[in-house]
Design a protein around this motif. Structure first.
Motif, PDB file in Angstrom:
ATOM      1  N   ARG A 169      31.455  40.003  38.015  1.00 15.23           N
ATOM      2  CA  ARG A 169      30.835  39.002  37.129  1.00 15.23           C
ATOM      3  C   ARG A 169      31.893  38.027  36.594  1.00 15.23           C
ATOM      4  NH1 ARG A 169      26.250  40.378  34.614  1.00 15.23           N
ATOM      5  NH2 ARG A 169      26.916  42.555  34.317  1.00 15.23           N
ATOM      6  N   TYR A 170      33.059  38.576  36.259  1.00 14.07           N
ATOM      7  CA  TYR A 170      34.134  37.744  35.717  1.00 14.07           C
ATOM      8  C   TYR A 170      34.634  36.746  36.752  1.00 14.07           C
ATOM      9  CZ  TYR A 170      38.544  36.555  33.398  1.00 14.07           C
ATOM     10  OH  TYR A 170      39.594  35.875  32.803  1.00 14.07           O
ATOM     11  N   SER A 215      31.419  34.121  36.776  1.00 14.63           N
ATOM     12  CA  SER A 215      31.092  33.440  35.520  1.00 14.63           C
ATOM     13  C   SER A 215      32.320  33.094  34.698  1.00 14.63           C
ATOM     14  CB  SER A 215      30.148  34.310  34.683  1.00 14.63           C
ATOM     15  OG  SER A 215      28.968  34.611  35.397  1.00 14.63           O
ATOM     16  N   PRO A 231      24.351  32.954  41.535  1.00 14.26           N
ATOM     17  CA  PRO A 231      23.757  31.631  41.334  1.00 14.26           C
ATOM     18  C   PRO A 231      22.898  31.196  42.522  1.00 14.26           C
ATOM     19  CG  PRO A 231      26.120  31.467  41.769  1.00 14.26           C
ATOM     20  CD  PRO A 231      25.828  32.915  41.562  1.00 14.26           C
TER      21      PRO A 231
END
Length: 397
Positions: A183-184, A187, A228
């Motif tokens: 995730r890091y 995002s 996304p």
């Protein structure tokens, strides 16, 4: 045969937790290894040429590792290990590489190996039964991978995930931290998923599979991760000798080949330190797993039906198996189910899945090639496949 004379209920969190008896045992093993080297050399020189085609010294490396590890208990292995962060900075200093560290939620960390340019990245999760910290073999191979790609005109960032080790942290802590690492990248750092190679070896090879499982089938204890719409697939998934099954009943697991570095007792001990068995009470000396979790499709991907993998959000997947590794049969079985499931949701011939059995190679063979100081690098099939995947994936974007 593995040394199981020391009764153990949990692994030490620090070296001071290892008993004097265990320390003496580790020293005795080290002395036995030194004494055995001349005998191993003679045996290797008199034996047939290695299936992998590598020089005899590579076979000696495997035999020494096998000889030593077959005579210790996982607790004793901890004697030789320090924290992951300490190891990374130590190895970086030896190779004159600058390392920076980012703190993530839930106790995870990202260690950036060298310069960060923010365009393409390999997010790597190391193995070690969820119990051992990162080793020189992991950072050495990532360093070598980055150099090989740079030589071929491809700049790539390398991010190494530090996750919490068992038994102090138990399932699904490591999965949660792996998801946060991915995730890091997306995002927090802004990498296009198509420019991410998500890779790992052994337990780390399982974690990358599990984290991608979480994208398709969110784990109830972990925040969902949604890619996304503009880039709904990762560039590549790399799983080197993934630990996909806790079973020790496979023929390859029972065979004594005197070459590999994983043994049935390692699998039994490390799996119990990770998560509770479904067929026995929770061990009184182990901390509880979150909400009493037990074996499932995340910590043992081989349990998942083929349809579990249909719709995989990854463009290319490479699963590597050492022909001489004890986990060979379980990974082959998993690879067949995995490929079948991915192909269900992809046009004919476009699943992007490649499962390779590397002739004559042991568990995570490509990592241990860095243990041959002063020798010109000899590329095994594992290393060649890894670098080919990275180059093909990153050149496209």
């Amino acid at each position: 045969m593995p040394n199981a004379v020391v009764p153990v209920s949990f692994a030490p969190a620090t070296r001071k937790d290892v008993t004097i008896k265990e320390r003496i045992g580790a020293i005795i093993v080290a002395l036995k290894v030194v004494a055995a080297i001349p005998i191993l050399v003679v045996k290797i020189l008199l034996s047939a040429k290695a299936k992998s085609g590598k020089p005899w010294i590579y076979t000696l490396r495997s035999r020494i590792l096998n000889f030593a590890l077959a005579r210790v208990h996982p607790r004793q292995i901890n004697l030789l290990s320090g924290p992951t962060a300490v190891g990374i900075y130590k190895f970086a200093k030896q190779l004159n590489v600058n390392v920076t560290t980012d703190e993530l939620p839930h106790g995870a960390r990202i260690h950036w190996w060298g310069e960060k340019k923010g365009q393409r990245v390999i997010l790597y999760i190391h193995g070690g039964g969820y119990n051992l910290p990162i080793g020189e073999q992991h950072t050495g191979f990532m360093h070598r991978t980055k150099e090989v790609l740079k030589k071929n005109g491809i700049e790539v960032d390398v991010a190494i995930l530090e996750y919490s080790l068992t038994p102090a942290a138990r399932y699904p802590v490591q999965l949660r931290q792996s998801v946060e690492g991915l995730r890091y990248m997306i995002s927090g750092c802004g990498y296009n998923p198509a420019n991410i190679i998500f890779g790992g070896d052994s337990a780390g090879g399982c974690l990358v599979l599990s984290a991608v499982s979480h994208i398709m089938h969110p784990h109830p204890a972990i925040e969902p991760l949604v890619l996304p719409e503009s880039s709904p697939k990762l560039g590549a998934l790399l799983s080197i000798s993934p630990w996909v099954s806790f079973s020790t009943d496979y023929p390859s697991m029972k065979a004594q080949n005197n070459k590999d570095v994983v043994f049935p007792n390692f699998v039994e001990v490390w799996s119990r330190w990770l998560v509770d068995r479904p067929d026995e009470p929770r061990h009184k000396d182990l901390p509880p797993t979150d909400d009493k979790y037990t074996w499932d499709e995340y910590n043992q991907p081989i349990q998942a039906a083929p349809s579990w993998w249909t719709g995989l959000p990854v463009k290319k997947t490479l699963i590597l198996i050492g022909e001489e590794e004890t986990l060979c049969d379980s990974i082959i079985e998993f690879g067949q189910k995995f490929r079948e499931g991915v192909e269900m949701g992809a046009p004919a011939g476009e699943s992007g899945v490649k499962v390779v059995v590397c002739k004559g190679e042991i568990h995570t063979e490509c990592l241990y090639d860095t243990f041959i100081p002063g020798m010109p690098p000899v590329l095994g099939m594992m290393a060649e496949e890894v670098w080919s995947l990275c180059e093909d994936t990153l050149k496209e974007n």
